[in-house]
Design an enzyme around this catalytic site. Structure first.
Site, PDB file in Angstrom:
ATOM      1  CB  SER A   1       1.457  -5.705  16.237  1.00 28.75           C
ATOM      2  OG  SER A   1       2.400  -5.057  17.342  1.00 28.75           O
TER       3      SER A   1
ATOM      4  CE1 TYR B   1      -0.661  -1.027  15.099  1.00 28.11           C
ATOM      5  CE2 TYR B   1       0.325  -1.936  16.920  1.00 28.11           C
ATOM      6  CZ  TYR B   1       0.346  -1.841  15.511  1.00 28.11           C
ATOM      7  OH  TYR B   1       1.374  -2.154  14.814  1.00 28.11           O
TER       8      TYR B   1
ATOM      9  CG  ASP C   1      -9.083   4.580   3.079  1.00 28.36           C
ATOM     10  OD1 ASP C   1      -8.806   3.604   3.865  1.00 28.36           O
ATOM     11  OD2 ASP C   1      -9.963   5.321   3.495  1.00 28.36           O
ATOM     12  CB  VAL C   2      -7.213  -0.946   3.250  1.00 33.14           C
ATOM     13  CG1 VAL C   2      -5.986  -1.297   2.527  1.00 33.14           C
ATOM     14  CG2 VAL C   2      -6.765  -0.501   4.710  1.00 33.14           C
TER      15      VAL C   2
ATOM     16  CE  LYS D   1      -1.551  -4.194  13.373  1.00 37.83           C
ATOM     17  NZ  LYS D   1      -1.507  -4.125  11.985  1.00 37.83           N
TER      18      LYS D   1
ATOM     19  NE  ARG E   1       5.023   4.883   5.622  1.00 36.32           N
ATOM     20  CZ  ARG E   1       3.985   5.983   5.842  1.00 36.32           C
ATOM     21  NH1 ARG E   1       3.925   6.614   4.805  1.00 36.32           N
ATOM     22  NH2 ARG E   1       3.314   5.713   6.766  1.00 36.32           N
TER      23      ARG E   1
HETATM   24  N1  LIG Z   1       7.075  -0.952  12.390  1.00 38.65           N
HETATM   25  C1  LIG Z   1       6.658  -1.860  13.474  1.00 38.65           C
HETATM   26  O1  LIG Z   1       7.498  -2.036  14.418  1.00 38.65           O
HETATM   27  C2  LIG Z   1       5.598  -2.726  13.457  1.00 38.65           C
HETATM   28  C3  LIG Z   1       5.539  -3.557  14.527  1.00 38.65           C
HETATM   29  C4  LIG Z   1       4.659  -4.453  14.526  1.00 38.65           C
HETATM   30  C5  LIG Z   1       3.695  -4.398  13.361  1.00 38.65           C
HETATM   31  N2  LIG Z   1       3.843  -3.627  12.504  1.00 38.65           N
HETATM   32  C6  LIG Z   1       2.641  -3.426  11.539  1.00 38.65           C
HETATM   33  O2  LIG Z   1       3.237  -3.866   9.970  1.00 38.65           O
HETATM   34  C7  LIG Z   1       2.366  -3.013   8.994  1.00 38.65           C
HETATM   35  C8  LIG Z   1       3.403  -2.011   8.426  1.00 38.65           C
HETATM   36  O3  LIG Z   1       4.111  -1.245   9.367  1.00 38.65           O
HETATM   37  P1  LIG Z   1       5.161  -0.079   8.809  1.00 38.65           P
HETATM   38  O4  LIG Z   1       5.827   0.042  10.043  1.00 38.65           O
HETATM   39  O5  LIG Z   1       5.723  -0.502   7.641  1.00 38.65           O
HETATM   40  O6  LIG Z   1       4.262   1.056   8.733  1.00 38.65           O
HETATM   41  P2  LIG Z   1       4.296   2.420   7.933  1.00 38.65           P
HETATM   42  O7  LIG Z   1       3.715   3.686   8.468  1.00 38.65           O
HETATM   43  O8  LIG Z   1       5.692   2.768   7.426  1.00 38.65           O
HETATM   44  O9  LIG Z   1       3.526   2.032   6.510  1.00 38.65           O
HETATM   45  C9  LIG Z   1       2.177   1.696   6.748  1.00 38.65           C
HETATM   46  C10 LIG Z   1       1.736   1.824   5.023  1.00 38.65           C
HETATM   47  O10 LIG Z   1       0.408   1.373   5.223  1.00 38.65           O
HETATM   48  C11 LIG Z   1      -0.237   2.398   4.125  1.00 38.65           C
HETATM   49  N3  LIG Z   1      -1.745   2.368   4.658  1.00 38.65           N
HETATM   50  C12 LIG Z   1      -1.952   2.787   5.873  1.00 38.65           C
HETATM   51  N4  LIG Z   1      -3.268   3.126   5.924  1.00 38.65           N
HETATM   52  C13 LIG Z   1      -3.728   2.844   4.778  1.00 38.65           C
HETATM   53  C14 LIG Z   1      -5.143   2.763   4.352  1.00 38.65           C
HETATM   54  N5  LIG Z   1      -6.306   3.241   5.042  1.00 38.65           N
HETATM   55  N6  LIG Z   1      -5.198   2.522   3.049  1.00 38.65           N
HETATM   56  C15 LIG Z   1      -4.243   2.069   2.172  1.00 38.65           C
HETATM   57  N7  LIG Z   1      -3.036   1.958   2.782  1.00 38.65           N
HETATM   58  C16 LIG Z   1      -2.780   2.396   3.915  1.00 38.65           C
HETATM   59  C17 LIG Z   1       0.656   3.357   4.182  1.00 38.65           C
HETATM   60  O11 LIG Z   1       0.372   4.120   2.996  1.00 38.65           O
HETATM   61  C18 LIG Z   1       2.100   2.742   4.120  1.00 38.65           C
HETATM   62  O12 LIG Z   1       2.308   2.417   3.110  1.00 38.65           O
HETATM   63  C19 LIG Z   1       1.215  -2.366   9.840  1.00 38.65           C
HETATM   64  O13 LIG Z   1       0.230  -2.947   9.900  1.00 38.65           O
HETATM   65  C20 LIG Z   1       1.803  -2.240  11.423  1.00 38.65           C
HETATM   66  O14 LIG Z   1       0.916  -2.094  12.371  1.00 38.65           O
HETATM   67  C21 LIG Z   1       4.625  -2.576  12.170  1.00 38.65           C
END
Ligand SMILES: NC(=O)c1ccc[n+]([C@@H]2O[C@H](COP(=O)([O-])OP(=O)(O)OC[C@H]3O[C@@H](n4cnc5c(N)ncnc54)[C@H](O)[C@@H]3O)[C@@H](O)[C@H]2O)c1
Length: 247
Positions: free
Chosen positions: A142, A155, A63-64, A159, A16
């Site tokens: 981020s 967090y 699981d990463v 990052k 997602r």
């Molecule tokens: N949404 C934002 O505003 C934002 C801002 C800055 C950075 N980010 C970064 O972007 C990336 C994606 O964020 P998002 O908003 O799409 O988050 P989200 O929570 O919608 O999706 C996160 C995804 O990572 C997967 N995931 C989490 N832990 C996992 C694990 N241990 N093993 C395998 N898969 C795992 C989840 O299943 C999911 O598919 C992240 O690294 C987040 O920190 C997001």
């Protein structure tokens, strides 16, 4: 011909949000994509969407934070796809809380997924890329890794660590034709940010010069660029995609 024609990409956290948008975007540009998430079911829709574009995709439950599982998956994916040309370390979690109340479990959970997860994938994949003498690695950090945030010490550390990690990988593997860059999203509309209160969202919006929250596509386009030939001479860079939030 699309810019990523027949390239083999691996995207973590592809079920997602940003990961899904990135996986689909790379497929639209011509790549086949190994889609990683914690369960195969959660990533099924992404796989279907990519297949509908006429590209190959397969879901993997990994699981990463589990180094042995990642190592095994890399072998499986390289065999199934024939190569790994592009690696996008996108999977990430938050466990927010003020430092005085932050548990060691919450610290470890975030560092182990966001930072150690990237180490787990990059090590075996870079070995394959080095043999090919080509490869593109993009790590999703981020803006919080650049500026910090109260309640997000774990967090922000993960990052900021990812940025230092990426610059080191860029230097270490440049002679092998591998680039490694970082994308720092600002506030992007996904499940991760849906949990924030309306009041916090309103305050955040006031700090964004472009006056809107980002969409996953805004980030995916920059990732596509960094994975393509147009960015062959770009490495070790941190690209902020935040509507001007941290200018
Ligand atoms: N949404 C934002 O505003 C934002 C801002 C800055 C950075 N980010 C970064 O972007 C990336 C994606 O964020 P998002 O908003 O799409 O988050 P989200 O929570 O919608 O999706 C996160 C995804 O990572 C997967 N995931 C989490 N832990 C996992 C694990 N241990 N093993 C395998 N898969 C795992 C989840 O299943 C999911 O598919 C992240 O690294 C987040 O920190 C997001």
């Amino acid at each position: 011909m699309s810019s990523l024609n027949n390239k083999k990409a691996l995207v973590t956290g592809a079920s997602r949000g940003l990961g899904r948008a990135i996986a689909v975007r790379l497929a639209k540009a011509g790549a086949d994509v190994a889609c990683i998430s914690r369960s195969v079911e959660s990533v099924a829709q992404t796989v279907e969407e990519i297949n509908a574009l006429g590209r190959k995709a397969k879901g993997y439950a990994v699981d990463v934070a589990d180094g042995a599982a990642v190592e095994a998956a890399v072998g499986e994916i390289a065999t199934e796809f024939g190569a790994i040309d592009i690696l996008v370390n996108n999977a990430g979690v938050t466990r927010d809380g003020l430092l005085m109340r932050m548990s060691a479990e919450d610290w470890d959970a975030v560092i182990n997924t966001n930072l150690k997860g990237a180490f787990h994938w990059t090590k075996p994949v870079s070995r394959l890329m080095a043999k090919q003498r080509a490869g593109k690695i993009v790590n999703i950090a981020s803006v919080i890794g650049l500026i910090g945030n109260a309640g997000q010490a774990n967090y922000a550390a993960s990052k900021a660590g990812l940025i230092g990690f990426s610059k080191s990988v860029a230097k270490e593997f440049a002679s092998r034709g591998i680039t490694c860059n970082v994308v720092c999203p600002g506030f992007i509309d996904t499940d991760m940010t849906k949990v924030l209160s309306e009041e916090i969202k309103k305050k955040l919006l006031e700090r964004i010069p472009l006056q809107r929250f980002g969409q996953p596509e805004d980030v995916a386009g920059v990732v596509e660029f960094l994975c393509g030939q147009a960015a062959d001479y770009v490495t070790g860079q941190v690209v902020t995609v935040d509507g001007g939030m941290v200018i």
